[in-house]
Design a protein around this motif. Structure first.
Motif, mmCIF file in Angstrom:
data_model
loop_
_atom_site.group_PDB
_atom_site.id
_atom_site.type_symbol
_atom_site.label_atom_id
_atom_site.label_comp_id
_atom_site.label_asym_id
_atom_site.label_seq_id
_atom_site.Cartn_x
_atom_site.Cartn_y
_atom_site.Cartn_z
ATOM 1 N N GLY A 202 45.896 69.640 26.865
ATOM 2 C CA GLY A 202 45.421 70.045 28.183
ATOM 3 C C GLY A 202 46.001 69.195 29.292
ATOM 4 N N ILE A 203 47.165 68.601 29.053
ATOM 5 C CA ILE A 203 47.814 67.725 30.046
ATOM 6 C C ILE A 203 49.049 68.440 30.593
ATOM 7 C CG2 ILE A 203 49.076 65.546 30.348
ATOM 8 C CD1 ILE A 203 47.093 64.244 28.445
ATOM 9 N N PRO A 204 49.060 68.743 31.912
ATOM 10 C CA PRO A 204 50.193 69.487 32.466
ATOM 11 C C PRO A 204 51.469 68.638 32.498
ATOM 12 C CG PRO A 204 48.706 68.800 34.222
ATOM 13 C CD PRO A 204 48.044 68.412 32.924
ATOM 14 N N SER A 205 52.594 69.308 32.641
ATOM 15 C CA SER A 205 53.896 68.629 32.563
ATOM 16 C C SER A 205 53.987 67.449 33.517
ATOM 17 C CB SER A 205 55.024 69.628 32.852
ATOM 18 O OG SER A 205 54.854 70.226 34.121
ATOM 19 N N TRP A 206 53.350 67.564 34.704
ATOM 20 C CA TRP A 206 53.503 66.503 35.697
ATOM 21 C C TRP A 206 52.608 65.299 35.421
ATOM 22 C CZ3 TRP A 206 51.968 71.509 37.195
ATOM 23 C CH2 TRP A 206 50.614 71.680 37.487
ATOM 24 N N GLN A 207 51.785 65.375 34.385
ATOM 25 C CA GLN A 207 51.015 64.194 34.013
ATOM 26 C C GLN A 207 51.550 63.570 32.726
ATOM 27 O OE1 GLN A 207 46.845 65.298 34.457
ATOM 28 N NE2 GLN A 207 47.098 65.520 36.652
ATOM 29 N N VAL A 208 52.842 63.787 32.510
ATOM 30 C CA VAL A 208 53.536 63.141 31.396
ATOM 31 C C VAL A 208 54.560 62.174 31.960
ATOM 32 C CG1 VAL A 208 55.024 63.481 29.388
ATOM 33 C CG2 VAL A 208 53.243 65.171 29.910
ATOM 34 N N VAL A 209 54.460 60.914 31.569
ATOM 35 C CA VAL A 209 55.442 59.892 31.907
ATOM 36 C C VAL A 209 56.124 59.520 30.598
ATOM 37 C CG1 VAL A 209 55.783 57.603 32.932
ATOM 38 C CG2 VAL A 209 53.862 59.046 33.700
ATOM 39 N N PRO B 204 47.806 63.510 46.834
ATOM 40 C CA PRO B 204 47.657 62.223 46.150
ATOM 41 C C PRO B 204 49.001 61.582 45.817
ATOM 42 C CG PRO B 204 47.185 64.020 44.627
ATOM 43 C CD PRO B 204 47.406 64.655 45.974
ATOM 44 N N SER B 205 48.966 60.285 45.555
ATOM 45 C CA SER B 205 50.202 59.516 45.324
ATOM 46 C C SER B 205 51.086 60.151 44.257
ATOM 47 C CB SER B 205 49.869 58.081 44.933
ATOM 48 O OG SER B 205 49.044 58.049 43.791
ATOM 49 N N TRP B 206 50.458 60.741 43.221
ATOM 50 C CA TRP B 206 51.268 61.262 42.117
ATOM 51 C C TRP B 206 51.894 62.618 42.432
ATOM 52 C CZ3 TRP B 206 45.975 60.154 41.435
ATOM 53 C CH2 TRP B 206 45.111 61.241 41.403
ATOM 54 N N GLN B 207 51.607 63.181 43.594
ATOM 55 C CA GLN B 207 52.291 64.419 43.978
ATOM 56 C C GLN B 207 53.307 64.154 45.087
ATOM 57 O OE1 GLN B 207 49.226 67.457 44.371
ATOM 58 N NE2 GLN B 207 48.748 67.291 42.213
ATOM 59 N N VAL B 208 53.808 62.921 45.097
ATOM 60 C CA VAL B 208 54.886 62.551 46.009
ATOM 61 C C VAL B 208 56.127 62.235 45.173
ATOM 62 C CG1 VAL B 208 55.689 60.920 47.753
ATOM 63 C CG2 VAL B 208 53.268 61.604 47.701
ATOM 64 N N VAL B 209 57.217 62.923 45.466
ATOM 65 C CA VAL B 209 58.519 62.651 44.860
ATOM 66 C C VAL B 209 59.395 62.127 45.983
ATOM 67 C CG1 VAL B 209 60.456 63.637 43.570
ATOM 68 C CG2 VAL B 209 58.147 64.608 43.291
ATOM 69 N N GLY B 210 60.075 61.017 45.775
ATOM 70 C CA GLY B 210 60.893 60.458 46.843
ATOM 71 C C GLY B 210 61.991 59.571 46.297
ATOM 72 N N THR B 211 62.731 58.993 47.224
ATOM 73 C CA THR B 211 63.769 58.050 46.832
ATOM 74 C C THR B 211 63.106 56.795 46.258
ATOM 75 O OG1 THR B 211 65.406 58.931 48.355
ATOM 76 C CG2 THR B 211 65.603 56.583 47.807
ATOM 77 N N GLU B 212 63.698 56.265 45.188
ATOM 78 C CA GLU B 212 63.062 55.166 44.458
ATOM 79 C C GLU B 212 63.921 53.908 44.475
ATOM 80 O OE1 GLU B 212 62.528 56.918 40.594
ATOM 81 O OE2 GLU B 212 61.035 58.342 41.330
ATOM 82 N N GLY B 213 63.252 52.770 44.582
ATOM 83 C CA GLY B 213 63.929 51.486 44.482
ATOM 84 C C GLY B 213 63.651 50.839 43.143
ATOM 85 N N ILE B 246 62.393 66.861 41.238
ATOM 86 C CA ILE B 246 61.336 67.826 40.910
ATOM 87 C C ILE B 246 61.165 67.943 39.400
ATOM 88 C CG2 ILE B 246 60.846 70.314 40.882
ATOM 89 C CD1 ILE B 246 61.993 70.394 43.785
ATOM 90 N N MET B 247 62.274 68.096 38.688
ATOM 91 C CA MET B 247 62.161 68.254 37.240
ATOM 92 C C MET B 247 61.679 66.966 36.587
ATOM 93 S SD MET B 247 62.502 71.343 36.658
ATOM 94 C CE MET B 247 62.694 71.544 34.881
ATOM 95 N N ARG B 248 62.024 65.819 37.165
ATOM 96 C CA ARG B 248 61.585 64.553 36.598
ATOM 97 C C ARG B 248 60.079 64.370 36.788
ATOM 98 N NH1 ARG B 248 64.383 59.074 38.693
ATOM 99 N NH2 ARG B 248 66.157 59.987 37.629
ATOM 100 N N HIS B 249 59.598 64.657 38.001
ATOM 101 C CA HIS B 249 58.189 64.365 38.298
ATOM 102 C C HIS B 249 57.261 65.531 37.964
ATOM 103 C CE1 HIS B 249 58.209 60.438 40.478
ATOM 104 N NE2 HIS B 249 59.495 60.710 40.550
ATOM 105 N N ILE B 250 57.669 66.732 38.308
ATOM 106 C CA ILE B 250 56.785 67.889 38.115
ATOM 107 C C ILE B 250 57.033 68.517 36.751
ATOM 108 C CG2 ILE B 250 55.960 70.068 39.100
ATOM 109 C CD1 ILE B 250 57.100 69.212 41.797
ATOM 110 N N GLY B 251 58.305 68.589 36.369
ATOM 111 C CA GLY B 251 58.627 69.123 35.039
ATOM 112 C C GLY B 251 58.696 70.635 34.973
ATOM 113 N N GLN B 252 58.535 71.300 36.081
ATOM 114 C CA GLN B 252 58.740 72.752 36.096
ATOM 115 C C GLN B 252 59.206 73.191 37.482
ATOM 116 O OE1 GLN B 252 54.383 73.410 34.861
ATOM 117 N NE2 GLN B 252 54.687 75.061 36.320
#
Lengths: 330, 330
Positions: A202-209, B204-213, B246-252
């Motif tokens: 029940g964990i969506p793709s975006w909650q996988v690290v 929320p913080s986990w729905q932000v995709v941005g440039t990373e250091g 997008i594919m890295r963070h969201i996965g779809q």
């Protein structure tokens, strides 16, 4: 969170798992024996969800992270992703033996895991690239999903999808019912885990690290845009990489972390060093009869520092043998 | 999603913004004029949320991605993060002039933006490292949050937090009410945006995709674990980097993408090339009276390919001048 919650019953049925929502009055962890670990989990959850308590944590900070291999599903005799890579390699080599262009690939094809491991990380990457490189994430996920749900484990005879731990499925569901977000933070490949995380946990793709490979965006001659996994590794989400991966993907420190090996030590250390109530737990593989028994020795899931230092740090050590009524789902 | 939804009113009050939940019968986009762009947005949302329609999209796939600079808030005369970097540099140089150890840092301190830009990406990174390096993500976020909510924009006199676009806040809220997840996918720094995304946008913080250091995990001599931003850039979430991020963070793949410059072209291209209903939109800065007017020329937010090809691809071009009743919140 609510989304995963509402989708869960449907997906659980599809996966044949018993992770239905639990009524408030029912036991949220029915596969856990009435041992100290279960009491500690429930006491923690009740303390952070009680609005009248000093230890109350608002919903947006109720972040729970879980290692995958050995914590949510089994990992012996080899990480399942490794078994998948070997199966794909053998399948491809049967069709075209010329792909076995190096000693390490030949060793892998012959099932010589020690020979592969002897070649170090570079050898491992070479093997993994055969199944994980030159493929779109969508195609990769479709292929690995197919394998996870149909290939069978060498000793249990179950599909890999059926090798998740029933008590941990209940724990994930319990935490979500209490408005936690639940995350996987795994040394395994992010796309591999995403291929089954929603159905299985029940964990969506975006909650996988997870560990990440190089991907690139390109547009084909006919105008079709494509993202391609190119093989290779750009980020290893293990050991000290786990807190880094958490901050990259989640952006805030969790309050609950569960693992099973010293690869999870930094994640538990980072999580439990924060202010306010924190929970760290380690699943101890001490059940040779129902699963596997291993800790201080071996090539997978080695747990030394966690056993020695975990209890001093207030972490809960969960004995699979003594604390769980049942290991795998019915 | 529900979490962000329920927190929104409280946070909106804190931020002084009018983004209260909208009753089903009310106009979900009151700051949008009754123009083609508003009709297109509503028609799309209704088509993907109608269970009886062929174009229905289940909740888990209702992913909407938004560029930040120039799409959710203003970006002139310079990306606000750049203005922040310059402010911190000047503050540090006033206390210790010896930090101005290069021509590019001296140019930045003198407010010579052209001089900084002339030094290319390396020069920019050198300037940004002064404010963004050798700091924990928590301290960085506290400091940038303070700046965003108190420093004022050179021409409008508003705080930067008050330079978000009211119509876009309504759009974010509308999509979430319709069970979309809303994401920021920005060329800006991920930690900078996270310092205000929840309060400003309900994201929320986990729905932000941005440039990373580069960040590293370490444990101090007293046992305190720390994550440190070390400066430098490991991932640029712009142009072709946006679909990769997008594919890295969201996965779809998202079904809805909004941007304002050619830096967003690949994101819209990737989003709208998927199967089923898709929505691409570009905010066109054509309102010199209420905001700024720019597109094909300049050093920020250049929009050429999007204007030329967007309409042919079915993307909606939103005129700030003609389509929005109001630009900034009251």
């Amino acid at each position: 969170m609510t989304m995963a919650g509402t989708m869960l019953p449907k997906l659980a049925v599809a996966f044949g798992l018993a992770i239905m929502p639990i009524a408030a009055s029912a036991d949220p962890l029915p596969s856990w024996k009435d041992a100290a670990s279960k009491a500690a989990i429930i006491a923690f959850v009740e303390s952070v969800t009680d609005e009248n308590s000093d230890t109350f944590v608002p919903e947006k900070d109720r972040i729970a992270v879980f290692d995958n291999d050995g914590t949510l599903w089994a990992e012996q005799p080899l990480y399942f992703q490794g078994l998948y890579a070997l199966d794909v390699l053998r399948e491809k080599a049967a069709a075209d033996p010329s792909i076995l262009s190096s000693d390490v690939l030949k060793a892998a094809n012959a099932g010589d895991v020690k020979g592969v491991l002897a070649a170090g990380v570079e050898g491992l990457v070479e093997v993994v690239n055969i199944s994980h490189g030159k493929i779109t994430p969508e195609d990769f996920k479709a292929k690995s999903h197919q394998w996870v749900t149909t290939a069978t484990h060498p000793t249990s005879g179950r599909t890999y999808a059926e090798m998740t731990y029933q008590p941990m499925l209940e724990l994930l569901s319990y935490l979500r019912d209490e408005d936690f977000t639940t995350w996987i933070v795994s040394g395994g490949g992010i796309d591999f885990i995403r291929s089954f995380s929603d159905e299985a946990y029940g964990i969506p793709s975006w909650q996988v690290v997870g560990t990440e490979g190089k991907t690139t965006y390109g547009v084909a001659a006919d105008g079709t845009p494509t993202i391609t996994k190119n093989g290779g590794v750009t980020f290893v989400d293990d050991k000290e990489g786990k807190p880094v991966g958490i901050m990259r993907h989640i952006g805030q420190r969790p309050i609950f972390a569960a693992g099973n090996s010293d690869g999870d030590f930094a994640m538990l250390e980072w999580t439990t060093a924060g202010d306010g109530p924190r929970f760290g737990m380690l699943v101890h593989h001490d059940d040779a009869a129902r699963e596997f028994a291993y800790d201080r020795e071996g090539h997978i899931g080695v747990l030394i520092k966690g056993l020695d230092e975990g209890p001093k740090r207030g972490w809960t050590i969960v004995s699979m043998k003594d604390d769980w009524k049942q290991v795998f789902p019915d």
